[in-house]
Design an enzyme around this catalytic site. Structure first.
Site, mmCIF file in Angstrom:
data_model
loop_
_atom_site.group_PDB
_atom_site.id
_atom_site.type_symbol
_atom_site.label_atom_id
_atom_site.label_comp_id
_atom_site.label_asym_id
_atom_site.label_seq_id
_atom_site.Cartn_x
_atom_site.Cartn_y
_atom_site.Cartn_z
ATOM 1 N N VAL A 7 -16.837 -16.086 5.620
ATOM 2 C CA VAL A 7 -15.327 -16.608 5.054
ATOM 3 C C VAL A 7 -14.184 -17.243 5.124
ATOM 4 O O VAL A 7 -14.362 -17.408 6.561
ATOM 5 C CB VAL A 7 -14.910 -14.733 5.566
ATOM 6 C CG1 VAL A 7 -13.097 -14.903 4.326
ATOM 7 C CG2 VAL A 7 -15.674 -13.506 4.987
ATOM 8 N N GLY A 8 -14.415 -19.181 4.323
ATOM 9 C CA GLY A 8 -13.222 -19.716 4.828
ATOM 10 C C GLY A 8 -12.348 -19.307 4.138
ATOM 11 O O GLY A 8 -12.459 -18.890 3.043
ATOM 12 N N ASN A 9 -11.270 -20.547 4.191
ATOM 13 C CA ASN A 9 -9.872 -20.530 3.976
ATOM 14 C C ASN A 9 -9.631 -20.975 2.745
ATOM 15 O O ASN A 9 -8.903 -19.904 1.544
ATOM 16 C CB ASN A 9 -8.920 -21.654 4.156
ATOM 17 C CG ASN A 9 -9.207 -20.782 5.488
ATOM 18 O OD1 ASN A 9 -7.919 -20.185 6.305
ATOM 19 N ND2 ASN A 9 -9.007 -21.390 7.238
ATOM 20 N N TYR A 100 -13.815 -22.650 26.599
ATOM 21 C CA TYR A 100 -12.607 -23.126 25.472
ATOM 22 C C TYR A 100 -11.504 -22.177 26.295
ATOM 23 O O TYR A 100 -12.195 -21.914 27.384
ATOM 24 C CB TYR A 100 -11.994 -22.341 24.740
ATOM 25 C CG TYR A 100 -11.783 -23.311 23.384
ATOM 26 C CD1 TYR A 100 -11.866 -24.218 23.055
ATOM 27 C CD2 TYR A 100 -10.364 -23.159 22.514
ATOM 28 C CE1 TYR A 100 -12.081 -24.858 22.342
ATOM 29 C CE2 TYR A 100 -10.361 -23.584 22.084
ATOM 30 C CZ TYR A 100 -10.506 -24.988 21.512
ATOM 31 O OH TYR A 100 -10.170 -25.325 20.106
ATOM 32 N N ALA A 108 -14.128 -18.073 14.927
ATOM 33 C CA ALA A 108 -16.088 -17.552 13.896
ATOM 34 C C ALA A 108 -16.760 -18.588 13.442
ATOM 35 O O ALA A 108 -17.682 -19.142 13.906
ATOM 36 C CB ALA A 108 -15.832 -16.156 13.824
ATOM 37 N N ASP A 109 -16.273 -19.692 13.164
ATOM 38 C CA ASP A 109 -17.341 -20.689 12.153
ATOM 39 C C ASP A 109 -18.049 -21.376 12.887
ATOM 40 O O ASP A 109 -18.506 -21.995 13.218
ATOM 41 C CB ASP A 109 -16.515 -20.951 11.002
ATOM 42 C CG ASP A 109 -15.181 -22.049 11.265
ATOM 43 O OD1 ASP A 109 -14.776 -21.435 11.882
ATOM 44 O OD2 ASP A 109 -14.655 -22.401 10.865
ATOM 45 N N THR A 184 -3.892 -46.913 -9.457
ATOM 46 C CA THR A 184 -3.193 -45.809 -8.215
ATOM 47 C C THR A 184 -4.497 -44.714 -8.418
ATOM 48 O O THR A 184 -4.260 -44.463 -7.254
ATOM 49 C CB THR A 184 -2.297 -45.457 -9.150
ATOM 50 O OG1 THR A 184 -0.880 -45.949 -9.399
ATOM 51 C CG2 THR A 184 -0.957 -43.802 -8.043
#
Length: 257
Positions: A7-9, A100, A108-109, A184
């Site tokens: 599950v990502g953002n 860390y 988690a990812d 542009t």
């Protein structure tokens, strides 16, 4: 079968394994407001379309960086697959020593990617995950998670440019032929793509320098949605592995079953 869900953002990527073979993989938009029933029915429809039966799923493992879905997806697994899933987090065996300051802060990812990358390619190595945020992870020769870098993803920067300026349009993120653009839209595309290539290579270069006492870094892996776009121009990225996260979930499941 084993159902793996990341599950990502922006997206939820999931797939089914039979032993070590990935049979299918899918990508759907992450919707924080969807209920467990809505996700369950969506999963059932996708399974049915591919001729799969939910009853054939024997185990489920989930990783998530979206707190609001940390209950929704496990509840979906219990109700629609009759399986209490493994959720990657504290207490789950990863086989990786996380160096860390506070290991609980590491997404988690990132851990899942690191587990898969070290298992497949050995160390020392660097992983660059091109998701909603771009994450850089350093893995030692011994397989320790050393730390890394987090930057805004290329899509976030594109949207911010559109929202915070009066005249600049929203553009498709693609690589123009030349850095010096004549309009542009190409100018924005050039800034986004070539700008991120420069940033990615500089960060990798600094990471390689800081990791030199642990041995020469020869493997730099790209994964995630925009990995091919940036990796094709990078001086340092030498592998693209789009299924790295799903493979990591399978490996972690094996270590916890």
């Amino acid at each position: 079968m084993l159902l793996v869900i990341d599950v990502g953002n922006t997206n939820i990527v999931f797939g089914v394994y039979k032993d070590q073979e990935l049979l299918y993989d899918w990508r759907i938009a992450t919707d924080k407001d969807r209920t467990s029933d809505e996700y369950g029915l969506l999963f059932e429809q996708i399974f049915k379309y591919h001729g799969l039966c939910p009853k054939d799923v024997e185990n489920v493992i989930i990783s998530s960086v979206v707190p609001t879905l940390m209950h929704t997806l496990p509840a979906m697994s219990i109700k629609y697959f009759n399986i209490d899933p493994i959720v990657v987090g504290p207490g789950v065996k990863t086989g990786m020593n996380i160096k860390y300051d506070n290991p609980r802060e590491v997404g988690a990812d990132r851990i899942v990617n690191a587990v898969a990358a070290y298992e497949k390619y050995g160390g020392p190595l660097i992983i660059v995950d091109f998701g909603t945020a771009i994450t850089f992870c350093a893995i030692s020769k011994e397989g320790d998670y050393l730390g890394g870098v987090i930057t805004p993803g290329i899509k976030i920067s594109s949207e911010a440019l559109f929202l915070r300026t009066a005249k600049l349009p929203k553009v498709e993120i693609s690589r123009p032929e030349k850095v010096i653009a004549k309009n542009t839209i190409n100018s924005i595309q050039s800034g986004l793509v070539y700008g991120y290539i420069g940033m990615v290579d500089y960060i990798i270069e600094r990471m390689i320098e800081e990791m030199k006492d642990n041995g020469k870094v020869e493997t730099v892996i790209a994964t995630g949605g925009f990995s091919s776009l940036i990796a094709s121009e990078s001086k340092y990225i030498n592998k693209i592995d789009k299924m790295l996260t799903l493979e990591g979930l399978r490996i972690i499941y094996e270590r916890n079953k």
